[in-house]
Design a protein around this motif. Structure first.
Motif, PDB file in Angstrom:
ATOM      1  N   VAL A 369      -1.488  20.533   5.009  1.00  0.00           N
ATOM      2  CA  VAL A 369      -1.777  19.118   4.780  1.00  0.00           C
ATOM      3  C   VAL A 369      -1.874  18.841   3.284  1.00  0.00           C
ATOM      4  O   VAL A 369      -2.108  19.750   2.483  1.00  0.00           O
ATOM      5  CB  VAL A 369      -3.077  18.700   5.504  1.00  0.00           C
ATOM      6  CG1 VAL A 369      -2.938  18.883   7.003  1.00  0.00           C
ATOM      7  CG2 VAL A 369      -4.275  19.478   4.975  1.00  0.00           C
ATOM      8  N   PRO A 370      -1.680  17.591   2.872  1.00  0.00           N
ATOM      9  CA  PRO A 370      -1.677  17.263   1.437  1.00  0.00           C
ATOM     10  C   PRO A 370      -2.991  17.617   0.747  1.00  0.00           C
ATOM     11  O   PRO A 370      -4.011  17.897   1.383  1.00  0.00           O
ATOM     12  CB  PRO A 370      -1.429  15.752   1.426  1.00  0.00           C
ATOM     13  CG  PRO A 370      -0.812  15.441   2.756  1.00  0.00           C
ATOM     14  CD  PRO A 370      -1.391  16.422   3.719  1.00  0.00           C
ATOM     15  N   ASP A 371      -2.949  17.586  -0.578  1.00  0.00           N
ATOM     16  CA  ASP A 371      -4.113  17.854  -1.417  1.00  0.00           C
ATOM     17  C   ASP A 371      -5.289  16.985  -0.952  1.00  0.00           C
ATOM     18  O   ASP A 371      -5.174  15.767  -0.803  1.00  0.00           O
ATOM     19  CB  ASP A 371      -3.744  17.522  -2.871  1.00  0.00           C
ATOM     20  CG  ASP A 371      -4.799  17.990  -3.858  1.00  0.00           C
ATOM     21  OD1 ASP A 371      -5.958  18.215  -3.449  1.00  0.00           O
ATOM     22  OD2 ASP A 371      -4.473  18.123  -5.048  1.00  0.00           O
ATOM     23  N   LEU A 414      -9.150  11.538   5.832  1.00  0.00           N
ATOM     24  CA  LEU A 414      -8.374  10.311   5.636  1.00  0.00           C
ATOM     25  C   LEU A 414      -7.856  10.266   4.209  1.00  0.00           C
ATOM     26  O   LEU A 414      -8.629  10.387   3.254  1.00  0.00           O
ATOM     27  CB  LEU A 414      -9.226   9.078   5.927  1.00  0.00           C
ATOM     28  CG  LEU A 414      -9.923   9.024   7.294  1.00  0.00           C
ATOM     29  CD1 LEU A 414     -10.810   7.791   7.385  1.00  0.00           C
ATOM     30  CD2 LEU A 414      -8.898   9.020   8.418  1.00  0.00           C
ATOM     31  N   TRP A 415      -6.528  10.087   4.062  1.00  0.00           N
ATOM     32  CA  TRP A 415      -5.913   9.976   2.738  1.00  0.00           C
ATOM     33  C   TRP A 415      -5.678   8.498   2.424  1.00  0.00           C
ATOM     34  O   TRP A 415      -5.050   7.773   3.205  1.00  0.00           O
ATOM     35  CB  TRP A 415      -4.572  10.708   2.707  1.00  0.00           C
ATOM     36  CG  TRP A 415      -4.676  12.196   2.609  1.00  0.00           C
ATOM     37  CD1 TRP A 415      -4.638  12.949   1.478  1.00  0.00           C
ATOM     38  CD2 TRP A 415      -4.825  13.133   3.689  1.00  0.00           C
ATOM     39  NE1 TRP A 415      -4.759  14.290   1.771  1.00  0.00           N
ATOM     40  CE2 TRP A 415      -4.871  14.437   3.133  1.00  0.00           C
ATOM     41  CE3 TRP A 415      -4.920  12.996   5.079  1.00  0.00           C
ATOM     42  CZ2 TRP A 415      -5.000  15.579   3.905  1.00  0.00           C
ATOM     43  CZ3 TRP A 415      -5.054  14.118   5.855  1.00  0.00           C
ATOM     44  CH2 TRP A 415      -5.095  15.407   5.268  1.00  0.00           C
ATOM     45  N   HIS A 416      -6.166   8.055   1.250  1.00  0.00           N
ATOM     46  CA  HIS A 416      -6.006   6.663   0.832  1.00  0.00           C
ATOM     47  C   HIS A 416      -5.139   6.525  -0.407  1.00  0.00           C
ATOM     48  O   HIS A 416      -4.998   5.429  -0.962  1.00  0.00           O
ATOM     49  CB  HIS A 416      -7.378   6.025   0.568  1.00  0.00           C
ATOM     50  CG  HIS A 416      -8.223   5.914   1.797  1.00  0.00           C
ATOM     51  ND1 HIS A 416      -9.084   6.914   2.196  1.00  0.00           N
ATOM     52  CD2 HIS A 416      -8.318   4.943   2.739  1.00  0.00           C
ATOM     53  CE1 HIS A 416      -9.699   6.563   3.305  1.00  0.00           C
ATOM     54  NE2 HIS A 416      -9.253   5.372   3.666  1.00  0.00           N
ATOM     55  N   GLY A 417      -4.558   7.621  -0.852  1.00  0.00           N
ATOM     56  CA  GLY A 417      -3.683   7.585  -2.025  1.00  0.00           C
ATOM     57  C   GLY A 417      -2.423   8.386  -1.768  1.00  0.00           C
ATOM     58  O   GLY A 417      -1.889   8.390  -0.650  1.00  0.00           O
ATOM     59  N   ASN A 418      -1.950   9.043  -2.817  1.00  0.00           N
ATOM     60  CA  ASN A 418      -0.735   9.843  -2.697  1.00  0.00           C
ATOM     61  C   ASN A 418      -0.937  11.044  -1.768  1.00  0.00           C
ATOM     62  O   ASN A 418      -2.026  11.626  -1.716  1.00  0.00           O
ATOM     63  CB  ASN A 418      -0.293  10.347  -4.072  1.00  0.00           C
ATOM     64  CG  ASN A 418       0.223   9.225  -4.953  1.00  0.00           C
ATOM     65  OD1 ASN A 418       0.540   8.135  -4.466  1.00  0.00           O
ATOM     66  ND2 ASN A 418       0.318   9.473  -6.248  1.00  0.00           N
ATOM     67  N   LEU A 419       0.121  11.390  -1.075  1.00  0.00           N
ATOM     68  CA  LEU A 419       0.149  12.610  -0.262  1.00  0.00           C
ATOM     69  C   LEU A 419       0.951  13.638  -1.046  1.00  0.00           C
ATOM     70  O   LEU A 419       2.182  13.578  -1.103  1.00  0.00           O
ATOM     71  CB  LEU A 419       0.784  12.331   1.102  1.00  0.00           C
ATOM     72  CG  LEU A 419       0.170  11.201   1.923  1.00  0.00           C
ATOM     73  CD1 LEU A 419       0.906  11.039   3.245  1.00  0.00           C
ATOM     74  CD2 LEU A 419      -1.316  11.450   2.168  1.00  0.00           C
ATOM     75  N   THR A 420       0.242  14.571  -1.673  1.00  0.00           N
ATOM     76  CA  THR A 420       0.867  15.514  -2.603  1.00  0.00           C
ATOM     77  C   THR A 420       0.750  16.941  -2.092  1.00  0.00           C
ATOM     78  O   THR A 420      -0.277  17.319  -1.534  1.00  0.00           O
ATOM     79  CB  THR A 420       0.203  15.411  -3.995  1.00  0.00           C
ATOM     80  OG1 THR A 420       0.251  14.055  -4.434  1.00  0.00           O
ATOM     81  CG2 THR A 420       0.914  16.297  -5.010  1.00  0.00           C
TER      82      THR A 420
END
Length: 620
Positions: A369-371, A414-420
């Motif tokens: 999963v992203p950072d 929950l991601w609210h910004g970039n998915l890195t």
């Protein structure tokens, strides 16, 4: 920090050496023991003999360091260095307990007969009072501890100050009460154990993660702890030789692992190249040596942020660019993407209407999963459905995943910004990520998934049908063979004349096409001789008996039936038949025909009815 110690301290240490020189505990240094000296090649050895402490010179270096290494392994493998950033340039170093405060101190002699402190366990406070209550001991875990002799309290330990190597039972992370941060730092080179450019540490922000940093820049990310393992290390999902624990509470954020098989030595090393690798050593192997069992970064997708924001890295197809975009996104720069440069990542497709009616999520399965450095974590018993609703409440929410995948999953990230730094795994061990898309994109993915499902079903039907047809052919062939065998056995209703076909019969069968060698059926002869009745027996010769009989057309015949004990084989029988068939003489009966049958017996190739030949009955 270096400082000069008064000459009185030097003479006190000399007095200790003279007074207690004959008392040297193998794993302990105290005021009552002699110092560990470089010139004398002194070492401490742990009680189990696993580790040793002493002076060493790495690689081609002439500088002297105090370190800990594996004692039973032929090749010196250093796991900890005391004075890594302050080497001693000669062999004057010695390690002892400070007589004033009880700290463990590394000294080097100066030309003016004074001792200079090179390294110490604690420069600012008094460890023990009196100092004689302190002792330094090397444990069999590889941990060097400074103990209070009376209370046995650990005052200082090397496990709190690791260098480039992690050992079992060594705790990593942050002590929230004291601020102590335990992390690895690579060597500068093979010849210099000084602090290098790479560090391996826990980032406590968001959902805590393990990182390898190059300076201050993320180099490789192990991912967050998902309740079972680090999300970016799928190797932890299989059968393991190790057990790991992760703690995140008000007192600490820590990670620790242990070896489950005590016949194995294991260590994890952060090299000066930035490679993080696990090694094992099996005592019971014939060819002993350190075996690398896992390392990272291992491929291009392990490099942090390889595909930029909202990119997905996948190495399953090596001939294509490893970077794609997450559902609902497209490359920010098509030209850069064509040149296999994804540093600027992906952006939402034009016309995307996020935060409108019909929004939904596409599941991207088996990924790291992203950072999670800047995420919202919701613990507790929340289900994935509850996480979806929570994400839909905020227009800036781009994706969600389970915070803990153990026990069926619970909690939300929950991601609210970039998915890195999202990557696809080719082996099992990843996690499901749910990416937010608009209604149009959701419909396209649903149609695509339906088509894939139909294709899978069609493939399954074809495979199953093929297998059933193959089994049907095999069963039909077997049935025909059994039927043929049953039909053949019906020719022998009496045990006196039962028979099975043999390889001998198959060979002789080639002669059935010979014009001078007509064959009769066995059933015909059984009927003609009344099943070779004793009443029909005319006489007995060297190879068997002769029976009289009568064919269906009234012709009287004589049948020669070879004995089961006859030594006449197929070739002899065949030759006899062929010769008689061709001979014409008034004293020799005309041969009417021949039959051959065979059965595998206990001792002879043709046990029961070896052969019979039909001759015209001798006229009176």
């Amino acid at each position: 920090m270096k400082f000069a110690v008064q000459g009185t301290i030097h003479y006190t240490i000399l007095f200790q050496l003279l007074l207690f020189g004959l008392c040297n505990c193998l794993d302990t240094i105290s005021i009552n023991t002699r110092p560990v000296r470089d010139t004398d090649n002194d070492i401490l050895v742990s009680s189990g003999g696993t580790f040793a402490l002493g002076f060493f010179r790495p690689g081609k270096s002439n500088y002297s360091y105090v370190g800990i290494w594996y004692h039973k392994i032929p090749e010196q493998t250093v796991v900890w260095v005391a004075n890594r950033n302050n080497p001693i340039k000669d062999s004057s170093g010695f390690l002892s307990i400070d007589t004033t405060n009880g700290n463990l101190v590394l000294y080097q002699n100066r030309t003016n007969q004074t001792a200079e402190v090179v390294w110490s366990t604690n420069d600012s406070s008094s460890a023990c009072s009196p100092a004689s209550d302190c002792a330094a001991q090397l444990l069999d875990s590889g941990n060097l501890v400074l103990l209070h002799n009376i209370t046995k309290q650990v005052i200082w330990q090397s496990f709190d100050h690791p260098t480039d190597t992690a050992l079992p039972n060594m705790k990593f992370g942050i002590d929230r009460r004291t601020g102590l941060n335990r992390f690895l730092t690579s060597w500068k080179s093979e010849d210099d154990p000084g602090s290098g450019n790479y560090t391996y540490r826990i980032d406590p922000s968001g959902s805590p993660q393990l990182f390898v940093y190059k300076g201050q820049i993320p180099w490789w990310r192990a991912g967050h702890w998902n309740g079972m393992r680090w999300s970016g290390v799928p190797a932890m999902a299989g059968k393991r030789l190790f057990s790991a624990t992760f703690v995140n509470d008000n007192t600490e954020i820590s990670y620790m692992w242990v070896v489950l098989n005590h016949s194995i030595l294991s260590r994890v090393v952060l090299f000066e190249s930035g490679i993080f690798e696990r090694f094992t050593w099996w005592y019971d192997q014939v060819e002993q040596g350190w075996n690398g069992v896992w390392s990272a970064p291992a491929d291009r997708c392990d490099q942090y942020g390889q595909c930029g924001a909202f990119g997905l890295c996948d190495t399953s197809n090596s001939e294509q660019f490893e970077c794609t975009c997450l559902p609902g996104f497209e490359p920010k720069s098509a030209t850069e993407w064509y040149m296999r440069d994804a540093k600027h990542g992906c952006v939402r497709k034009p016309g995307t209407l996020i935060c409108s009616e019909g929004d939904g999520f596409v599941n991207v399965a088996n990924v790291k999963v992203p950072d999670t450095s800047n995420v919202k974590v919701m613990s507790g018993g929340l289900t994935l459905k509850a996480c979806e609703k929570e994400c839909l409440r905020n227009c800036n929410c781009a994706a969600y995943a389970s915070a803990n995948i153990s026990g069926g999953g619970s909690g939300c990230i929950l991601w609210h910004g970039n998915l890195t730094d999202t990557r696809k795994f080719t082996v099992v061990g990843g996690q499901d990520l749910y990416v937010r898309v608009d209604e149009r994109e959701l419909a396209q993915y649903a149609k695509k998934q339906k088509g894939m499902l139909v294709s899978k079903r069609t493939l399954i039907i074809l495979v199953v049908s093929g297998v059933l047809i193959l089994f049907g052919i095999i069963f039909f062939a077997y049935w025909l063979l059994q039927r043929k065998r049953r039909g053949h056995r019906k020719l022998f209703p009496d045990a006196n004349v039962t028979s099975e076909e043999s390889s001998e019969e198959e060979k002789l069968g080639q002669s059935k096409r010979h014009p001078d060698l007509p064959f009769f059926g066995l059933k015909t002869l059984i009927t003609a001789t009344n099943n070779f009745s004793a009443a029909n027996k005319l006489g007995r010769g060297g190879f068997g008996s002769v029976y009289k009989g009568q064919l269906g057309d009234g012709k009287e015949i004589a049948v020669k039936r070879l004995s089961q004990h006859s030594r006449q084989g197929m070739e002899e029988f065949k030759n006899e038949v062929m010769v008689i068939a061709k001979l014409q003489h008034r004293n020799l009966m005309k041969q009417e025909g021949c039959i051959w049958t065979g059965q595998r017996g206990s001792k002879l190739l043709l046990e029961l009815l070896v052969g019979s030949c039909i001759f015209t009955k001798i006229q009176d």
